[in-house]
Design a protein around this motif. Sequence first.
Motif, PDB file in Angstrom:
ATOM      1  N   MET A 173      42.441  33.675  43.893  1.00 57.73           N
ATOM      2  CA  MET A 173      43.151  34.126  45.852  1.00 57.73           C
ATOM      3  C   MET A 173      42.089  33.875  46.729  1.00 57.73           C
ATOM      4  O   MET A 173      41.421  33.404  46.550  1.00 57.73           O
ATOM      5  CB  MET A 173      43.578  35.550  45.885  1.00 57.73           C
ATOM      6  N   PRO A 174      43.198  33.312  47.408  1.00 56.61           N
ATOM      7  CA  PRO A 174      42.200  32.108  48.970  1.00 56.61           C
ATOM      8  C   PRO A 174      41.449  33.772  49.429  1.00 56.61           C
ATOM      9  O   PRO A 174      41.489  35.360  49.548  1.00 56.61           O
ATOM     10  CB  PRO A 174      42.838  32.215  49.262  1.00 56.61           C
ATOM     11  N   PRO A 175      40.176  33.288  50.321  1.00 50.88           N
ATOM     12  CA  PRO A 175      39.852  34.568  51.370  1.00 50.88           C
ATOM     13  C   PRO A 175      40.737  34.352  52.202  1.00 50.88           C
ATOM     14  O   PRO A 175      41.530  33.911  52.661  1.00 50.88           O
ATOM     15  CB  PRO A 175      38.391  34.046  51.380  1.00 50.88           C
ATOM     16  N   ALA A 176      40.128  35.694  52.577  1.00 51.63           N
ATOM     17  CA  ALA A 176      40.941  35.733  54.952  1.00 51.63           C
ATOM     18  C   ALA A 176      40.752  34.293  55.669  1.00 51.63           C
ATOM     19  O   ALA A 176      39.503  34.063  55.258  1.00 51.63           O
ATOM     20  CB  ALA A 176      39.885  36.577  55.246  1.00 51.63           C
ATOM     21  N   PRO A 177      41.833  33.985  56.196  1.00 51.01           N
ATOM     22  CA  PRO A 177      41.516  32.570  57.341  1.00 51.01           C
ATOM     23  C   PRO A 177      40.572  33.208  58.132  1.00 51.01           C
ATOM     24  O   PRO A 177      40.791  34.303  57.983  1.00 51.01           O
ATOM     25  CB  PRO A 177      42.841  32.076  57.049  1.00 51.01           C
ATOM     26  N   ALA A 178      39.959  32.241  59.402  1.00 58.49           N
ATOM     27  CA  ALA A 178      39.826  32.538  59.840  1.00 58.49           C
ATOM     28  C   ALA A 178      40.197  33.559  60.882  1.00 58.49           C
ATOM     29  O   ALA A 178      41.813  33.196  60.402  1.00 58.49           O
ATOM     30  CB  ALA A 178      38.960  31.325  60.714  1.00 58.49           C
ATOM     31  N   GLY A 179      39.522  34.715  61.218  1.00 59.86           N
ATOM     32  CA  GLY A 179      40.948  36.118  62.490  1.00 59.86           C
ATOM     33  C   GLY A 179      41.466  36.360  61.540  1.00 59.86           C
ATOM     34  O   GLY A 179      42.631  37.348  61.965  1.00 59.86           O
ATOM     35  N   TRP A 180      41.705  36.352  60.201  1.00 62.62           N
ATOM     36  CA  TRP A 180      42.021  37.341  59.436  1.00 62.62           C
ATOM     37  C   TRP A 180      41.248  38.249  58.237  1.00 62.62           C
ATOM     38  O   TRP A 180      40.414  37.975  58.117  1.00 62.62           O
ATOM     39  CB  TRP A 180      43.159  36.833  58.229  1.00 62.62           C
ATOM     40  N   VAL A 181      41.679  39.469  58.664  1.00 65.63           N
ATOM     41  CA  VAL A 181      41.320  40.673  57.248  1.00 65.63           C
ATOM     42  C   VAL A 181      41.502  40.467  55.971  1.00 65.63           C
ATOM     43  O   VAL A 181      43.055  40.614  55.650  1.00 65.63           O
ATOM     44  CB  VAL A 181      40.544  41.701  58.064  1.00 65.63           C
ATOM     45  N   ILE A 182      41.443  41.010  55.071  1.00 65.05           N
ATOM     46  CA  ILE A 182      42.296  41.695  53.779  1.00 65.05           C
ATOM     47  C   ILE A 182      42.008  42.786  54.031  1.00 65.05           C
ATOM     48  O   ILE A 182      41.020  43.645  54.065  1.00 65.05           O
ATOM     49  CB  ILE A 182      41.266  41.397  52.540  1.00 65.05           C
ATOM     50  N   VAL A 183      43.531  43.724  53.973  1.00 63.39           N
ATOM     51  CA  VAL A 183      43.604  45.148  53.856  1.00 63.39           C
ATOM     52  C   VAL A 183      43.017  45.901  52.687  1.00 63.39           C
ATOM     53  O   VAL A 183      44.080  45.757  51.523  1.00 63.39           O
ATOM     54  CB  VAL A 183      44.587  45.386  54.620  1.00 63.39           C
ATOM     55  N   GLY A 184      42.843  47.111  52.448  1.00 65.17           N
ATOM     56  CA  GLY A 184      42.579  47.697  51.466  1.00 65.17           C
ATOM     57  C   GLY A 184      41.297  47.168  50.572  1.00 65.17           C
ATOM     58  O   GLY A 184      40.550  46.642  51.254  1.00 65.17           O
ATOM     59  N   ASP A 185      41.282  48.495  49.355  1.00 65.18           N
ATOM     60  CA  ASP A 185      39.681  48.467  49.099  1.00 65.18           C
ATOM     61  C   ASP A 185      40.191  46.874  47.811  1.00 65.18           C
ATOM     62  O   ASP A 185      38.777  46.773  48.029  1.00 65.18           O
ATOM     63  CB  ASP A 185      39.759  49.292  48.026  1.00 65.18           C
ATOM     64  N   ASP A 186      40.973  46.266  48.152  1.00 65.11           N
ATOM     65  CA  ASP A 186      40.984  45.030  46.956  1.00 65.11           C
ATOM     66  C   ASP A 186      40.501  45.348  45.660  1.00 65.11           C
ATOM     67  O   ASP A 186      39.454  44.090  45.330  1.00 65.11           O
ATOM     68  CB  ASP A 186      40.183  43.266  47.819  1.00 65.11           C
ATOM     69  N   GLN A 187      40.321  46.234  44.890  1.00 64.92           N
ATOM     70  CA  GLN A 187      39.763  46.320  43.766  1.00 64.92           C
ATOM     71  C   GLN A 187      40.431  46.058  42.621  1.00 64.92           C
ATOM     72  O   GLN A 187      42.069  46.523  43.179  1.00 64.92           O
ATOM     73  CB  GLN A 187      38.680  48.092  43.875  1.00 64.92           C
ATOM     74  N   ILE A 188      40.296  46.498  41.638  1.00 63.85           N
ATOM     75  CA  ILE A 188      40.842  45.945  40.229  1.00 63.85           C
ATOM     76  C   ILE A 188      41.283  47.106  39.870  1.00 63.85           C
ATOM     77  O   ILE A 188      40.399  47.860  39.435  1.00 63.85           O
ATOM     78  CB  ILE A 188      40.361  45.324  39.289  1.00 63.85           C
ATOM     79  N   SER A 189      42.379  47.669  39.540  1.00 66.06           N
ATOM     80  CA  SER A 189      42.889  48.029  38.349  1.00 66.06           C
ATOM     81  C   SER A 189      43.489  48.389  37.131  1.00 66.06           C
ATOM     82  O   SER A 189      44.668  47.709  37.473  1.00 66.06           O
ATOM     83  CB  SER A 189      44.057  49.671  40.190  1.00 66.06           C
ATOM     84  N   VAL A 190      43.279  49.054  36.164  1.00 70.93           N
ATOM     85  CA  VAL A 190      44.161  48.908  35.086  1.00 70.93           C
ATOM     86  C   VAL A 190      44.557  50.103  35.155  1.00 70.93           C
ATOM     87  O   VAL A 190      44.190  51.673  34.484  1.00 70.93           O
ATOM     88  CB  VAL A 190      43.327  48.424  34.019  1.00 70.93           C
ATOM     89  N   THR A 191      45.296  49.581  33.243  1.00 70.98           N
ATOM     90  CA  THR A 191      45.968  50.951  32.748  1.00 70.98           C
ATOM     91  C   THR A 191      44.974  52.045  31.887  1.00 70.98           C
ATOM     92  O   THR A 191      44.599  51.324  30.930  1.00 70.98           O
ATOM     93  CB  THR A 191      47.245  50.302  32.154  1.00 70.98           C
TER      94      THR A 191
END
Length: 294
Positions: free
Chosen positions: A55-73
């Motif tokens: 996945m691309p990083p957040a563009p300039a002026g943008w942020v990633i929302v949430g903890d952005d963590q991997i979760s599995v079964t």
Amino acid sequence: MQPGKSLAVIACAAAMVTAAPIARGDAPCNRGFRDSTPAERGTMTAVLQAAKNAMPPAPAGWVIVGDDQISVTTGLCRDYEGAPWGYNFNRQYQRVDDQDARNKILADAAAASAAALKLKQPRLDAAMARMNKLVEKRVALIEKGNLAGAQAINEDVAKAQADYQKIMEEGDSQEQMDAALAKASRDQTMYINVVVNFNQVTPDASAKGFPLPPGARAAFRWSTTQENVTEDHALILLGQWRSAAEGSWKRMLHPDMAPTAAQVISISVTADPDRIAGIIASINVKSLAAKVPN
């Protein structure tokens, strides 16, 4: 809808019709439940880590929302443990560098609407006064038992109400406010969702194909409009899919593969029409395609 509120986070997810189940909600589980093993969790984590890396990083002026963590079964019903396991990684982005400008758009529209209302207020007050007098007259007739006379006034009351509403709707204040809200809400959020082992996906009926990213089996794009805001959606299929009835695509079966292995992958993207092509190009589709049979 207020700026910052999700417009269409469900739009691409809605294209996914049937998931490969690990556990089916409240359905009975005849063979009981078990914990996933470290090896199973490791396999899923490796695939999802590849999805995250693609996945691309957040563009300039943008942020990633949430903890952005991997979760599995971690737990599953044994009734379905032999079927391919469905799991996913998603990322939401939000623009933050122009919030003051967006707020000003709304504030200016609200001020213009208030000014227009102020100009109409004397006529609105007069229309309301006429309605009140008619209603008082009707009540008085009813109290005197003159129901026929009270009934005759109903038409005058309805006309007075229509006159009041007509004054309220004069001008284009509501249209300006709607346009301001749409402008302030445009290109503010975007979403990417990577799903492993869906059984079947269905692009929107209006979807059109677009040039395949490296390693993709099929790719579709379409638009939706909600509350005057238009967003584009893309669906990219990796692995061995086949077209099916009514525009659906079904994954090919690989019974020799472990249930946790990635047999097929789908990538869905939601973004502003002017931004989505760049976002798609910035996803490392080829690296994810290497995780599935081709």
